[in-house]
Design an enzyme around this catalytic site. Sequence first.
Site, PDB file in Angstrom:
ATOM      1  N   LYS A 195       0.844  -1.203   0.000  1.00  0.00           N
ATOM      2  CA  LYS A 195       0.000   0.000   0.000  1.00  0.00           C
ATOM      3  C   LYS A 195       0.877   1.250   0.000  1.00  0.00           C
ATOM      4  CE  LYS A 195      -3.491   2.365   2.735  1.00  0.00           C
ATOM      5  NZ  LYS A 195      -4.420   2.348   3.860  1.00  0.00           N
ATOM      6  N   HIS A 369      -4.279 -32.871  18.028  1.00  0.00           N
ATOM      7  CA  HIS A 369      -3.110 -33.653  18.462  1.00  0.00           C
ATOM      8  C   HIS A 369      -2.016 -32.744  18.991  1.00  0.00           C
ATOM      9  CE1 HIS A 369      -4.875 -37.313  16.849  1.00  0.00           C
ATOM     10  NE2 HIS A 369      -5.384 -36.501  15.929  1.00  0.00           N
TER      11      HIS A 369
END
Length: 539
Positions: A195, A369
């Site tokens: 930008k 997990h």
Amino acid sequence: MAVRCDQTVAWQALQGHHHAHGRELDLRQLFQDDPQRVQRLGFEAPHVFGDLSRAHWDLMSRRHLLDLADECGLAAQRDALLRGEVVNRSEGRPALHTALRAPRGQGPFSAEVHEVLDRMLAFVDHVHAQAHITDVVNIGIGGSDLGPQMAAQALAGYSVPGVRAHFVSNVDGQDLQRVLQGLQAGRTLFVVASKTFTTQETMANALAARQWFLAQGGQDVAAHFVGTTTILQAAAAFGIDTTFGFWDWVGGRFSLWSAIGLPLALAVGSAHFRALLAGAHAMDTHFRDTPLADNLPVQLALLDVWHGAFMGYRTRCISPYDHGLRRLPAYLQQLVMESNGKSVDAQGEPLTQATSEVVWGEPGTNGQHAFFQMLHQGTDVIPVEFVLVKQPCQPMMDAATPALRAHWLAQHQALLANGLAQAQALMWGKRTDQALGEAAPTAAPGLAPEELARHRTFPGNRPSIVLLLERLAPASLGALIALHEHRTFVSGALWGINSFDQWGVELGKALCKDLLPRLASGDVAGLDAATASLIQRLR
Ligand code: F6P
């Protein structure tokens, strides 16, 4: 002037309600007491269904939260945002990301927006028609990286054949160096996305990419580098001829819909990019037109305020059960925490409470997990946000053989069953007497059954929500992202903060400018002892 949520009458009512009942809120009881709870707390929005029934709130807290929204003038604040009023006061700008996805002729700045969009997508079509570009390397960071990267992964099933998209962000040269391995200069298109066109990481990587391109025998920098920026002159000074502009009223983390979406459009094609915009626009319409009580982004934001400020849940775990959405947690970290991690309100007055949750997460089932142990049995209560997608992704549906297709479908059912099971386990838990009734595992010989049962007890009553998509497609992804944008804005609006500035990133940038030459020169004069000592060690 809008009233800040912690200065409202409703806030006091919420405090009273929490004091009297907050600790007693038990999801299992709430479901038993209200057979309509699922219906009452299920919200239909375009492409996304939100099940908020397993959040830690009840009818009374919701009633007070809606009063809170009224007192804060939320509807007026929303309308001001959408009209293009200067809601980003510390930078003197509107925040008009919604204008980027409004249909032609609608919304502010329509002519400018559609001129760039048409030109950019014509460029995309041209690149695809020529077919000599096989690799697109987006060089950008923060909002100039996370949105298009996350979306390109999510929409991998819609990729244009023969085009691979890569995303490079880190100032650590390994990031670019690893991507460049195996690429051919003549077949690579670099998108320099910034930008401001001043960001250190992006400028360093763009310069390295140009050197690599020339060293590989690349002939035509102008044909292989394009820029997406609000500062067109800076891109031209870099030697970039082809630029697609956007405007200062597009915040970095809200810029996927602008020219910053170019690498995504190159990856999935212009029609899919337009479908993404249409999906986001459908969510904008829902946000604008739906009464607050049924408005999904508003309900999510009210819940965030309640969970964070009253229930004390300071973090939010994002758990997308779709591997395509594996970067969604990272994307939301910027969207939520860069927007709402503030300690003064829009008037510069200090805030006494946290206005942003810590957002984190991993895709399911991987998170199960890793950290789900803590979610189920740790002493902290952490709301979990599941994203479930009903259909498997298109390439799996299009499998080469019926047997493989059936297998993929079965794996997808396993994925969904896992997500459902986790939400169920969080809510129901397992009592010690239930654990005691189970066959004791052989792994703990000599342990008293009661002690083992305590280890195998789950407290339950842990909140979660589910965002459900029919399929992960351009339109539904657009809607999902817009939903999060609006939710973030609403939280910020309730807190009376400016969700569109990010001054907190500036100090480190300035200090880095000072330290960089010191690393080379060894000059530590005037530095604090810790920094000086580390500079000496690093030389
Ligand atoms: O990290 C701060 C930030 O300013 C973000 O807000 C922005 O998305 C990112 O840097 C990149 O900025 P730019 O697009 O100007 O290079």
